[in-house]
Enzyme design. Structure first.
Site, PDB file in Angstrom:
ATOM      1  N   GLY A   1       1.081  -1.291  -0.146  1.00 25.02           N
ATOM      2  CA  GLY A   1      -0.071   0.282   0.037  1.00 25.02           C
ATOM      3  C   GLY A   1       0.743   1.331  -0.009  1.00 25.02           C
ATOM      4  O   GLY A   1       1.817   0.946  -0.095  1.00 25.02           O
ATOM      5  N   CYS A   2       0.355   2.547   0.370  1.00 25.60           N
ATOM      6  CA  CYS A   2       0.928   3.727   0.508  1.00 25.60           C
ATOM      7  C   CYS A   2       2.193   3.953   1.225  1.00 25.60           C
ATOM      8  O   CYS A   2       2.433   5.347   1.040  1.00 25.60           O
ATOM      9  CB  CYS A   2      -0.507   4.659   1.137  1.00 25.60           C
ATOM     10  SG  CYS A   2      -1.682   4.612  -0.122  1.00 25.60           S
ATOM     11  N   TYR A   3       2.803   2.846   2.536  1.00 26.74           N
ATOM     12  CA  TYR A   3       3.924   3.221   3.032  1.00 26.74           C
ATOM     13  C   TYR A   3       4.834   2.578   2.153  1.00 26.74           C
ATOM     14  O   TYR A   3       5.990   2.434   3.382  1.00 26.74           O
ATOM     15  CB  TYR A   3       3.340   2.596   4.141  1.00 26.74           C
ATOM     16  CG  TYR A   3       2.853   1.384   4.448  1.00 26.74           C
ATOM     17  CD1 TYR A   3       4.286   0.405   4.870  1.00 26.74           C
ATOM     18  CD2 TYR A   3       2.442   0.745   4.586  1.00 26.74           C
ATOM     19  CE1 TYR A   3       3.916  -1.070   5.007  1.00 26.74           C
ATOM     20  CE2 TYR A   3       1.636  -0.445   4.467  1.00 26.74           C
ATOM     21  CZ  TYR A   3       2.668  -1.540   5.543  1.00 26.74           C
ATOM     22  OH  TYR A   3       2.924  -2.538   5.573  1.00 26.74           O
TER      23      TYR A   3
END
Length: 369
Positions: A154-156
Site C-alpha cells: 500500500g501507500c507506505y
C-alpha cells in the site's frame, strides 16, 4: 556510514482527467439519480484534488466509445482481474522507464551502469518474470544487479523500499540502489455504491516515481537518511485494507482513518525525533503522504503545523491525487526542488500510512555539496 537520497524522478500516464469530469464518469456508470450524483460531486469537490492521471482513456470518454470497459449502460460484463492485469503488464514498464529517465535528468552525475541493486514497488499489479527484470532488459543494465520486489503493502511501501536501500548502502558503501514505485490504481475501479468504494474511486490516480540511493552524496542537494520509525495501530486494521477480488483489487478506506492517524501521529513523531534528541520545533520541512485532504488536516492540527508548511503535500494531492506508494516520493521531489545551500543541515520529516493500520515515519537531513 551514511546513505543519501540523491535524486527523485516522477512520471504520469498521458491521460489527464479533471476531478469533476471523473465525478461525472462515475455518476454515469454507476447509474446514479440526480440526488446521488449531486452527493458524489460534493465528495469529489471537497477532496482537494483538481486532476488525476490514468492509463485508461475510457475515463475521459463517454459510454459508447470505451475500449477497456464494455459499452453497456451498466458496464457488464464488468472486467475481471485478468484483463486488468494485462493492462498493468502493458503499461507499468513504459511508465517506470519514464520515471527513471526523469530521475536521471534531475542529477547529471548519475550513471545507470553504476546501479548495483534494484527495488521495485507496487500494490496494483503483479506478474513474473516481473517489472524488475523488464527494467533491467529495457535499459541494458547488468544482469548481476540484485533485485527485490516490495508488493501489496500500500501507500507506505516506498518507506520499506527506502529502508532497504539505506541498509544496503550503509553496509556496502559502493552500492547504488534504484527504487522504482509504479502504481496503476485506476485499473481497480469498483462498480459499487458502497461508501468505501466511492471514496477510493474519488482519490486514487496513476503514477510512478524513481529514487536513487547511494552511499556517496552527489553534488548539489541530497537528503541523508537519519532515522526511521514504524508503528502499527491494530485498532485500525479493518479501516484500511486491500484485497484481491474477482473484479480487481478492492480498497477499504473508512472515514475513521484521519481520526486514527491523528491519535497516533504525535507519539510517532516523538518516538522518531527522540532518537536524535530533537523536537518538532527543530523541523523546518515536511513531506507527508497526502492520503486525502482530511488526513493532512488532522496531522496539522495534532502537530501544530500550518498549511504553508504542508504545502508540498497539498500541491501533489491537487495535481495528481493519491498514487499509493509513489505519492510520498512526488512530495519529496517537490521539497528537494525548493532547497538550496542555505538549507544545508536542516531536517525533513516524512510520513506515510497504509493497511494495518501502519504508520511510517522518516527523518532526513539536507545535505548540500
Amino acid at each position: 556510514m551514511k546513505s543519501y537520497l540523491c535524486a527523485v524522478g516522477t512520471a504520469n500516464p498521458d491521460h489527464k482527467i479533471p476531478q469533476m469530469q471523473a465525478s461525472g464518469f462515475m455518476a454515469d456508470v454507476l447509474q446514479f439519480d440526480a440526488a446521488e450524483a449531486r452527493k458524489l460531486a460534493a465528495l469529489y469537490r471537497v477532496s482537494g484534488i483538481e486532476n488525476r492521471y490514468t492509463v485508461l482513456e475510457d475515463y475521459t470518454r463517454g459510454n459508447g466509445s470505451f475500449e477497456f470497459f464494455p459499452n453497456t449502460a451498466d458496464l457488464e460484463p464488468f472486467p475481471q482481474v485478468a484483463p486488468r492485469m494485462q493492462v498493468y503488464r502493458e503499461q507499468a514498464l513504459p511508465l517506470s522507464l519514464k520515471a527513471i529517465q526523469n530521475c536521471l535528468e534531475s542529477n547529471e552525475s548519475l550513471d545507470l551502469q553504476q546501479v548495483t541493486h534494484l527495488v521495485t514497488v507496487s500494490c496494483t499489479g503483479m506478474y513474473a518474470p516481473g517489472l524488475d527484470i523488464e527494467i533491467i532488459e529495457s535499459l541494458s543494465l547488468p544482469t548481476t544487479i540484485e533485485r527485490t520486489s516490495v508488493n501489496f503493502m500500500g501507500c507506505y511501501a516506498a518507506f520499506n523500499a527506502l529502508k532497504l536501500a539505506n541498509t544496503i548502502c550503509r553496509s556496502q558503501p559502493e552500492a547504488n540502489v534504484l527504487v522504482v514505485c509504479t502504481e496503476l490504481c485506476s485499473l481497480h475501479f469498483q462498480k459499487s455504491k458502497e461508501h468505501d468504494h466511492l471514496v477510493s474511486n474519488a482519490l486514487f490516480g496513476d503514477g510512478a516515481a524513481a529514487a536513487w540511493v547511494s552511499g556517496k552524496a552527489p553534488k548539489g542537494v541530497s537528503l541523508a537518511f537519519e532515522a526511521f520509525h514504524c508503528e502499527l495501530m491494530s485498532s485500525g486494521k479493518k479501516d484500511m485494507a486491500w484485497h484481491i477480488g474477482n473484479f480487481g483489487f478492492e480498497m477499504t478506506l473508512s472515514a475513521y482513518i484521519p481520526d486514527l492517524i491523528k491519535k497516533g501521529i504525535r507519539q510517532l513523531s516523538v518516538n522518531l525525533l527522540s532518537r536524535l534528541n530533537l523536537d518538532l520545533p527543530d523541523i523546518k520541512w515536511f513531506a507527508i503522504h497526502p492520503g486525502g485532504r482530511k488526513i493532512l488536516e488532522a496531522i496539522e492540527q495534532e502537530l501544530g503545523i500550518g498549511r504553508a508548511e504542508n504545502r508540498f503535500s497539498y500541491a501533489v494531492l491537487r495535481d495528481y491525487g493519491n498514487m499509493s506508494s509513489a505519492t510520498v516520493l512526488f512530495v519529496i521531489k517537490e521539497v528537494m526542488k525548493s532547497l538550496g545551500p542555505e538549507n544545508d543541515g536542516e531536517r525533513v520529516l516524512s510520513f506515510a500510512f497504509g493497511p494495518g493500520l501502519t504508520m511510517e515515519s522518516m527523518l532526513l537531513k539536507i545535505n548540500y555539496v
